[in-house]
Scaffold this motif. Structure first.
Motif, PDB file in Angstrom:
ATOM      1  N   PHE A  43       0.832  -1.205   0.000  1.00 39.35           N
ATOM      2  CA  PHE A  43       0.000   0.000   0.000  1.00 39.35           C
ATOM      3  C   PHE A  43       0.871   1.261   0.000  1.00 39.35           C
ATOM      4  CE2 PHE A  43      -2.397  -3.414   2.029  1.00 39.35           C
ATOM      5  CZ  PHE A  43      -3.581  -3.389   1.312  1.00 39.35           C
ATOM      6  N   GLY A  44       1.988   1.199   0.741  1.00 38.81           N
ATOM      7  CA  GLY A  44       2.927   2.318   0.725  1.00 38.81           C
ATOM      8  C   GLY A  44       3.497   2.547  -0.666  1.00 38.81           C
ATOM      9  N   ILE A  45       3.811   1.446  -1.366  1.00 39.30           N
ATOM     10  CA  ILE A  45       4.313   1.548  -2.739  1.00 39.30           C
ATOM     11  C   ILE A  45       3.271   2.175  -3.643  1.00 39.30           C
ATOM     12  CG2 ILE A  45       4.963   0.168  -4.769  1.00 39.30           C
ATOM     13  CD1 ILE A  45       6.300  -1.810  -2.818  1.00 39.30           C
ATOM     14  N   ALA A  46       2.004   1.747  -3.497  1.00 39.90           N
ATOM     15  CA  ALA A  46       0.928   2.264  -4.353  1.00 39.90           C
ATOM     16  C   ALA A  46       0.722   3.761  -4.157  1.00 39.90           C
ATOM     17  CB  ALA A  46      -0.365   1.504  -4.059  1.00 39.90           C
ATOM     18  N   VAL A  47       0.680   4.209  -2.899  1.00 38.41           N
ATOM     19  CA  VAL A  47       0.466   5.641  -2.620  1.00 38.41           C
ATOM     20  C   VAL A  47       1.648   6.465  -3.121  1.00 38.41           C
ATOM     21  CG1 VAL A  47       0.196   7.366  -0.787  1.00 38.41           C
ATOM     22  CG2 VAL A  47      -1.033   5.188  -0.655  1.00 38.41           C
ATOM     23  N   CYS A  48       2.861   5.986  -2.858  1.00 38.77           N
ATOM     24  CA  CYS A  48       4.057   6.718  -3.287  1.00 38.77           C
ATOM     25  C   CYS A  48       4.148   6.754  -4.814  1.00 38.77           C
ATOM     26  CB  CYS A  48       5.309   6.080  -2.685  1.00 38.77           C
ATOM     27  SG  CYS A  48       6.795   7.084  -2.862  1.00 38.77           S
ATOM     28  N   SER A  49       3.793   5.661  -5.479  1.00 38.38           N
ATOM     29  CA  SER A  49       3.815   5.625  -6.949  1.00 38.38           C
ATOM     30  C   SER A  49       2.832   6.632  -7.524  1.00 38.38           C
ATOM     31  CB  SER A  49       3.479   4.217  -7.451  1.00 38.38           C
ATOM     32  OG  SER A  49       4.464   3.298  -7.066  1.00 38.38           O
ATOM     33  N   ALA A  50       1.668   6.747  -6.894  1.00 40.26           N
ATOM     34  CA  ALA A  50       0.680   7.722  -7.363  1.00 40.26           C
ATOM     35  C   ALA A  50       1.228   9.151  -7.256  1.00 40.26           C
ATOM     36  CB  ALA A  50      -0.612   7.593  -6.548  1.00 40.26           C
ATOM     37  N   LEU A  51       1.918   9.434  -6.151  1.00 38.00           N
ATOM     38  CA  LEU A  51       2.509  10.766  -5.980  1.00 38.00           C
ATOM     39  C   LEU A  51       3.603  11.011  -7.015  1.00 38.00           C
ATOM     40  CD1 LEU A  51       2.860  13.414  -4.384  1.00 38.00           C
ATOM     41  CD2 LEU A  51       4.460  12.196  -2.894  1.00 38.00           C
ATOM     42  N   VAL A  52       4.442  10.022  -7.261  1.00 44.73           N
ATOM     43  CA  VAL A  52       5.538  10.176  -8.216  1.00 44.73           C
ATOM     44  C   VAL A  52       5.004  10.342  -9.635  1.00 44.73           C
ATOM     45  CG1 VAL A  52       7.503   8.990  -9.273  1.00 44.73           C
ATOM     46  CG2 VAL A  52       7.239   8.993  -6.786  1.00 44.73           C
ATOM     47  N   LEU A  53       3.976   9.586  -9.998  1.00 46.50           N
ATOM     48  CA  LEU A  53       3.376   9.726 -11.328  1.00 46.50           C
ATOM     49  C   LEU A  53       2.742  11.104 -11.498  1.00 46.50           C
ATOM     50  CD1 LEU A  53       1.745   6.210 -11.849  1.00 46.50           C
ATOM     51  CD2 LEU A  53       3.724   7.155 -13.039  1.00 46.50           C
ATOM     52  N   ALA A  54       2.116  11.604 -10.435  1.00 46.76           N
ATOM     53  CA  ALA A  54       1.552  12.961 -10.485  1.00 46.76           C
ATOM     54  C   ALA A  54       2.665  13.987 -10.647  1.00 46.76           C
ATOM     55  CB  ALA A  54       0.746  13.235  -9.217  1.00 46.76           C
ATOM     56  N   THR A  55       3.771  13.775  -9.955  1.00 46.87           N
ATOM     57  CA  THR A  55       4.930  14.669 -10.075  1.00 46.87           C
ATOM     58  C   THR A  55       5.486  14.648 -11.495  1.00 46.87           C
ATOM     59  OG1 THR A  55       5.514  14.286  -7.760  1.00 46.87           O
ATOM     60  CG2 THR A  55       7.231  15.186  -9.178  1.00 46.87           C
ATOM     61  N   ASP A  56       5.544  13.460 -12.083  1.00 47.30           N
ATOM     62  CA  ASP A  56       6.037  13.357 -13.461  1.00 47.30           C
ATOM     63  C   ASP A  56       5.136  14.136 -14.412  1.00 47.30           C
ATOM     64  OD1 ASP A  56       7.739  11.930 -15.596  1.00 47.30           O
ATOM     65  OD2 ASP A  56       5.683  11.436 -16.194  1.00 47.30           O
ATOM     66  N   ARG A  57       3.831  14.005 -14.214  1.00 37.60           N
ATOM     67  CA  ARG A  57       2.887  14.707 -15.091  1.00 37.60           C
ATOM     68  C   ARG A  57       2.986  16.222 -14.914  1.00 37.60           C
ATOM     69  NH1 ARG A  57      -1.610  13.547 -18.116  1.00 37.60           N
ATOM     70  NH2 ARG A  57      -1.276  11.336 -17.718  1.00 37.60           N
TER      71      ARG A  57
END
Length: 336
Positions: free
Chosen positions: A83-97
């Motif tokens: 779950f930590g990976i999923a939340v952090c991945s969502a933040l990183v993908l948003a940062t990339d966008r």
């Protein structure tokens, strides 16, 4: 008998801690080298990505513990980690966008993207410290020892008791599984081969019909997952403090550069090289020397080259030496 005691002391204070620390650095360096190899810039927000993902994992660990959910002898953090990976991945993908995609479109120089990643680093650091604070946090559940020192002494009759913490064993096993899964993915799956093709020649990969945005997104997800796993294992093995992950950035990048930026095998080797160098240089060798040498030659000093306060200077020295004499790294990674 003294030789066996010396061996146990060496395992306790050098080999086992350095191996666990090396596995954690290797995971961080793998994340850094994936981003560098495919997205072609050094991600200075890596340390705070590890910190943020670990912070989310800790919060979820507390939630699971409050509801009586656990894994028995294993730390509950392992249950919260996906779950930590999923939340952090969502933040990183948003940062990339929001940040990095623009620089890809205008084909900005790597140094510009590196500076942008520094801005992202400060924002992520602020978010992490806001949600979890700056205090030291310890993971408290799960079995503490796989090999308990007093039991080892009683069983062997040695003066030194071998200690193997469960978090150290979990770190080594998990890191091994992550490395195996990554190499399997890159070498056997169609998506992995697309990532390698994009890394080798972006223009040719585009002509082959590879979707660059999909490659970028998958790269970020995999790199983030590896970083969060490494960060959580580091917190489990030691303690969690958000500031520590910024300091971890230096040995992680030293490991990636030593092995060769862009080379996954080099990142793994570099992680262990940096870890064993740090631990070996800062360990007080008096105990081992006392067991090995005759009593008349027993040392009075600690036989410690550097205090543990200066362990990161070892990483810095290694980084400088490699950049001066072999800037592409031991395994010849990609040049900038």
């Amino acid at each position: 008998m003294d030789y066996l005691n010396a061996l146990v002391a060496l395992l306790n204070f050098v080999v086992i801690p350095a191996a666990a620390y090396g596995a954690q650095l290797a995971l961080g360096a793998l994340s850094a080298t994936l981003v560098y190899g495919i997205l072609r810039f050094s991600n200075f927000a890596l340390g705070d990505t590890m910190a943020f993902g670990t912070a989310v994992t800790i919060l979820l660990t507390w939630w699971f513990q409050a509801h009586g959910i656990g894994l028995g002898p294993l730390p509950t953090a392992l249950l919260a980690l996906p779950f930590g990976i999923a939340v952090c991945s969502a933040l990183v993908l948003a940062t990339d966008r929001l940040v990095y995609r623009y620089y890809r479109r205008v084909r900005a120089k790597p140094v510009i993207v590196v500076i942008a990643s520094m801005g992202v680093m400060f924002v992520m650091a602020g978010i992490t410290r806001f949600i979890i604070g700056v205090e030291e946090i310890k993971f408290t559940d799960g079995t503490k020892f796989v090999i308990e020192p007093n039991s080892f002494k009683a069983a062997t009759g040695l003066a030194e008791g071998l200690a193997l913490r469960s978090t150290q064993l979990i770190t080594l096993v998990t890191a091994g599984l992550v490395v195996w899964a990554l190499f399997w993915f890159l070498n056997t799956t169609r998506t992995g081969k697309s990532m390698r093709a994009y890394s080798d020649n972006e223009d040719l990969a585009l002509l082959s019909g590879i979707n660059p945005e999909r490659v970028v997104q998958i790269t970020w997800i995999i790199a983030t997952a590896i970083a969060v796993i490494g960060g959580t294992l580091y917190g489990l093995d030691k303690t969690y403090k958000s500031f520590n992950y910024f300091s971890l950035l230096l040995p992680v990048f030293a490991a990636a550069v030593v092995g060769g930026l862009g080379n996954p095998l080099g990142a793994i080797a570099g992680g262990f090289l940096v870890a064993f160098s740090e631990v070996g240089v800062t360990y007080a060798w008096k105990k081992v020397a006392t067991y090995l040498l005759p009593e008349s030659l027993a040392p009075d000093s600690l036989l410690q080259i550097l205090s543990t306060d200066y362990k990161f200077s070892v990483s810095f020295a290694i980084l400088i030496i490699v950049l001066l004499f072999k800037p592409t790294g031991i395994f010849k990674g990609k040049s900038a």
